[in-house]
Design a protein around this motif. Structure first.
Motif, PDB file in Angstrom:
ATOM      1  N   ALA A  96       0.906  -1.133   0.181  1.00 57.34           N
ATOM      2  CA  ALA A  96       0.163  -0.130  -0.074  1.00 57.34           C
ATOM      3  C   ALA A  96       1.011   1.107  -0.086  1.00 57.34           C
ATOM      4  N   ASP A  97       0.606   2.187  -0.919  1.00 51.59           N
ATOM      5  CA  ASP A  97       1.260   3.549  -0.782  1.00 51.59           C
ATOM      6  C   ASP A  97       0.553   4.360   0.479  1.00 51.59           C
ATOM      7  N   LEU A  98       1.217   5.548   0.472  1.00 47.99           N
ATOM      8  CA  LEU A  98       0.600   6.472   1.384  1.00 47.99           C
ATOM      9  C   LEU A  98      -0.822   6.780   1.502  1.00 47.99           C
ATOM     10  N   LEU A  99      -1.277   7.240   0.171  1.00 46.87           N
ATOM     11  CA  LEU A  99      -2.848   7.298   0.068  1.00 46.87           C
ATOM     12  C   LEU A  99      -3.831   6.269   0.656  1.00 46.87           C
ATOM     13  N   THR A 100      -3.040   5.220   0.093  1.00 42.24           N
ATOM     14  CA  THR A 100      -4.094   3.803   0.481  1.00 42.24           C
ATOM     15  C   THR A 100      -4.091   3.784   1.966  1.00 42.24           C
ATOM     16  N   ALA A 101      -2.963   3.925   2.513  1.00 36.33           N
ATOM     17  CA  ALA A 101      -2.709   3.716   3.992  1.00 36.33           C
ATOM     18  C   ALA A 101      -3.584   4.786   4.874  1.00 36.33           C
ATOM     19  N   LEU A 102      -3.490   6.104   4.294  1.00 37.48           N
ATOM     20  CA  LEU A 102      -4.312   6.993   4.900  1.00 37.48           C
ATOM     21  C   LEU A 102      -5.893   6.813   4.960  1.00 37.48           C
ATOM     22  N   ARG A 103      -6.342   6.225   3.851  1.00 37.64           N
ATOM     23  CA  ARG A 103      -7.745   6.000   3.657  1.00 37.64           C
ATOM     24  C   ARG A 103      -8.102   4.851   4.735  1.00 37.64           C
ATOM     25  N   VAL A 104      -7.191   3.841   4.656  1.00 43.58           N
ATOM     26  CA  VAL A 104      -7.606   2.695   5.749  1.00 43.58           C
ATOM     27  C   VAL A 104      -7.451   3.096   7.112  1.00 43.58           C
ATOM     28  N   GLN A 105      -6.570   4.194   7.294  1.00 42.71           N
ATOM     29  CA  GLN A 105      -6.375   4.510   8.823  1.00 42.71           C
ATOM     30  C   GLN A 105      -7.785   5.250   9.048  1.00 42.71           C
ATOM     31  N   ARG A 106      -8.187   6.045   8.288  1.00 45.23           N
ATOM     32  CA  ARG A 106      -9.538   7.082   8.556  1.00 45.23           C
ATOM     33  C   ARG A 106     -10.744   6.062   8.795  1.00 45.23           C
ATOM     34  N   ALA A 107     -10.758   4.972   7.939  1.00 44.03           N
ATOM     35  CA  ALA A 107     -11.966   4.174   7.719  1.00 44.03           C
ATOM     36  C   ALA A 107     -11.808   3.177   9.374  1.00 44.03           C
ATOM     37  N   ILE A 108     -10.740   2.741   9.673  1.00 40.59           N
ATOM     38  CA  ILE A 108     -10.603   2.008  10.948  1.00 40.59           C
ATOM     39  C   ILE A 108     -10.848   2.891  11.986  1.00 40.59           C
ATOM     40  N   GLY A 109     -10.363   4.276  11.973  1.00 46.49           N
ATOM     41  CA  GLY A 109     -10.452   5.284  13.031  1.00 46.49           C
ATOM     42  C   GLY A 109     -12.140   5.611  13.342  1.00 46.49           C
ATOM     43  N   SER A 110     -12.696   5.592  12.355  1.00 43.76           N
ATOM     44  CA  SER A 110     -14.179   5.517  12.467  1.00 43.76           C
ATOM     45  C   SER A 110     -14.967   4.463  12.995  1.00 43.76           C
ATOM     46  N   ARG A 111     -14.349   3.338  13.112  1.00 45.61           N
ATOM     47  CA  ARG A 111     -14.907   2.347  13.852  1.00 45.61           C
ATOM     48  C   ARG A 111     -14.471   1.974  15.085  1.00 45.61           C
ATOM     49  N   SER A 112     -12.972   2.162  15.379  1.00 42.79           N
ATOM     50  CA  SER A 112     -12.367   1.846  16.538  1.00 42.79           C
ATOM     51  C   SER A 112     -10.930   2.872  16.619  1.00 42.79           C
ATOM     52  N   PRO A 113     -11.064   4.070  17.378  1.00 42.12           N
ATOM     53  CA  PRO A 113      -9.848   4.932  17.432  1.00 42.12           C
ATOM     54  C   PRO A 113      -8.884   4.149  18.086  1.00 42.12           C
ATOM     55  N   SER A 114      -8.859   3.068  18.969  1.00 44.10           N
ATOM     56  CA  SER A 114      -7.844   2.590  19.838  1.00 44.10           C
ATOM     57  C   SER A 114      -7.114   1.641  18.659  1.00 44.10           C
ATOM     58  N   LEU A 115      -7.749   1.048  17.560  1.00 42.88           N
ATOM     59  CA  LEU A 115      -7.372   0.181  16.934  1.00 42.88           C
ATOM     60  C   LEU A 115      -6.287   1.178  15.711  1.00 42.88           C
ATOM     61  N   ALA A 116      -7.020   2.255  15.396  1.00 42.10           N
ATOM     62  CA  ALA A 116      -6.334   3.027  14.300  1.00 42.10           C
ATOM     63  C   ALA A 116      -4.951   3.494  15.118  1.00 42.10           C
ATOM     64  N   VAL A 117      -4.919   3.983  16.403  1.00 43.83           N
ATOM     65  CA  VAL A 117      -3.747   4.388  16.901  1.00 43.83           C
ATOM     66  C   VAL A 117      -2.694   3.335  16.906  1.00 43.83           C
ATOM     67  N   ALA A 118      -3.265   2.111  17.618  1.00 49.03           N
ATOM     68  CA  ALA A 118      -2.221   1.094  17.572  1.00 49.03           C
ATOM     69  C   ALA A 118      -1.642   0.634  16.297  1.00 49.03           C
ATOM     70  N   THR A 119      -2.638   0.543  15.266  1.00 45.20           N
ATOM     71  CA  THR A 119      -1.832   0.288  14.200  1.00 45.20           C
ATOM     72  C   THR A 119      -1.167   1.241  13.309  1.00 45.20           C
ATOM     73  N   THR A 120      -1.392   2.476  13.422  1.00 44.69           N
ATOM     74  CA  THR A 120      -0.341   3.421  12.885  1.00 44.69           C
ATOM     75  C   THR A 120       0.996   3.197  13.585  1.00 44.69           C
ATOM     76  N   MET A 121       1.229   2.946  14.896  1.00 45.26           N
ATOM     77  CA  MET A 121       2.640   2.539  15.211  1.00 45.26           C
ATOM     78  C   MET A 121       3.349   1.281  14.529  1.00 45.26           C
ATOM     79  N   HIS A 122       2.553   0.298  14.245  1.00 42.25           N
ATOM     80  CA  HIS A 122       2.964  -0.901  13.497  1.00 42.25           C
ATOM     81  C   HIS A 122       3.385  -0.314  12.154  1.00 42.25           C
ATOM     82  N   HIS A 123       2.261   0.232  11.672  1.00 41.75           N
ATOM     83  CA  HIS A 123       2.821   0.797  10.242  1.00 41.75           C
ATOM     84  C   HIS A 123       3.864   1.732  10.284  1.00 41.75           C
ATOM     85  N   PHE A 124       4.096   2.661  11.220  1.00 40.77           N
ATOM     86  CA  PHE A 124       5.233   3.655  11.326  1.00 40.77           C
ATOM     87  C   PHE A 124       6.394   2.417  11.409  1.00 40.77           C
TER      88      PHE A 124
END
Length: 377
Positions: free
Chosen positions: A60-88
């Protein structure tokens, strides 16, 4: 196009079934300390999202990853924050691997094949430290490397398979060179201690990871050609751009969850709903512009400055959204469920991630006036 439809369509394309699985679970269940979000992410193949396709990942490129994180954050902010650190961590490893001729590709392949989760022990979590001055200290004994110290908070502390950390190791010329260490979560000397005392974002598993003279296996130590006066600046820049972009998208998703509830309130003021949509979509457009820059010109100092501006603008926009939506949803929505109050609190945490706006005021001013390169204090 319906609100959030594009982002959720992207998630279904790259991580099939994840969005539906998250949508089927109440917010309170996903945000609990023992919530199922991390497991669902792993089962959907999320750990390999940023791993290049040649190593078995989704690429996934940055654009795809950004859209994925927004979608996940809309369902579970905790999961979005945690997986951001994995992706980082993965993005930093991919960038570091570009300067190494070792077997680091095997690590990237393993992340994708075995759905390994990476917690981040990089110095990004401690404002004021450079990547060659991490919170973990290294002890070198012949060809062996041992690490001690702790990282707190450390997202994914209880679900991680590997802890990634940066450390300086002496190079052939005696000067320090950057190395990336991957420490197995079950290695002798690794322990996890309770740290996160708030119920907000408890699902991110942000506890303390302690290392007590932990030996780093040679095959999990990626040595690079990066030095303090060489490509280190570029490596830091890439890491910060991914970190700021993905973390901003994650909290934008949490704010979007409130906007979605406001849009679903048929008795609400349409003017308020339209303003709330405008706020979040303006941030989404700014992030997409950032991704377009990266796709066409790579990551530069200009890109880093834009990622910071996106993040700080997002904080302002999200604050406006919270004010609009909480009032528009009304007291009964606030009383009848904990979701509105929870999202209102969770969104505020974007301001806590480094670097703060106050600390970046002088560096950004110096950069925009041409007096100095952009630095992260």
């Amino acid at each position: 196009m319906r609100f959030l439809q594009r982002e959720r369509t992207v998630v279904e394309e790259v991580l099939p079934g994840l969005d539906q699985s998250l949508a089927a679970i109440p917010l309170a269940g996903l945000e609990a300390a023992d919530g199922p979000g991390v497991k669902l992410f792993r089962d959907a193949g999320g750990p390999g999202l940023l791993v290049p396709t040649e190593h078995g990942g989704r690429g996934a490129d940055l654009l795809t990853a950004l859209r994925v994180q927004r979608a996940i954050g809309s369902r579970s902010p905790s999961l979005a924050v945690a997986t951001t650190m994995h992706h980082f961590s993965v993005a930093s490893l991919v960038e570091a691997a570009a300067t190494s001729s070792g077997m680091e590709w095997m690590l990237l392949a393993a992340i994708s094949k075995d759905n390994l989760l990476l917690a981040s022990g990089f110095a990004e979590g401690r404002t004021g430290q450079g990547i060659l001055n991490p919170s973990l200290t290294a002890r070198i004994d012949g060809d062996k490397v041992f690490l001690s110290g702790s990282k707190k908070p450390c997202s994914l502390a209880r679900s991680m398979n590997l802890l990634t950390a940066s450390l300086p190791l002496p190079g052939p010329d005696g000067n320090d060179q950057l190395a990336i260490a991957l420490i197995p979560a079950d290695a002798p000397g690794v322990s996890v201690k309770p740290f996160w005392g708030s119920p907000i974002l408890a699902g991110a598993e942000s506890d303390e990871v302690v290392l007590d003279d932990v030996e780093v296996p040679a095959e999990l130590l990626v040595r690079t050609d990066v030095t303090a006066d060489g490509r280190l600046d570029q490596l830091q820049t890439v890491g910060f751009v991914w970190f700021e972009g993905l973390m901003t998208a994650s909290y934008l998703g949490a704010a979007s969850a409130l906007v979605e509830r406001t849009l679903g309130n048929t008795r609400g003021d349409t003017t308020v709903a339209a303003e709330a949509v405008t706020c979040v979509e303006s941030v989404a457009l700014a992030l997409e512009g950032l991704a377009a820059d990266v796709a066409t010109a790579g990551v530069t100092q200009d890109t880093l400055s834009r990622s910071l501006m996106c993040r700080y603008a997002a904080q302002d926009a999200i604050n406006r959204v919270l004010s609009l939506c909480v009032e528009a949803l009304g007291g009964m929505a606030f009383i009848g469920s904990g979701d509105v109050a929870y999202l209102n609190s969770a969104c505020r945490a974007l301001a806590f991630h480094p670097p703060s706006r106050a600390r970046m005021a002088a560096p950004l001013t110096e950069y925009f006036t041409g007096r100095a390169p952009l630095r992260i204090p």
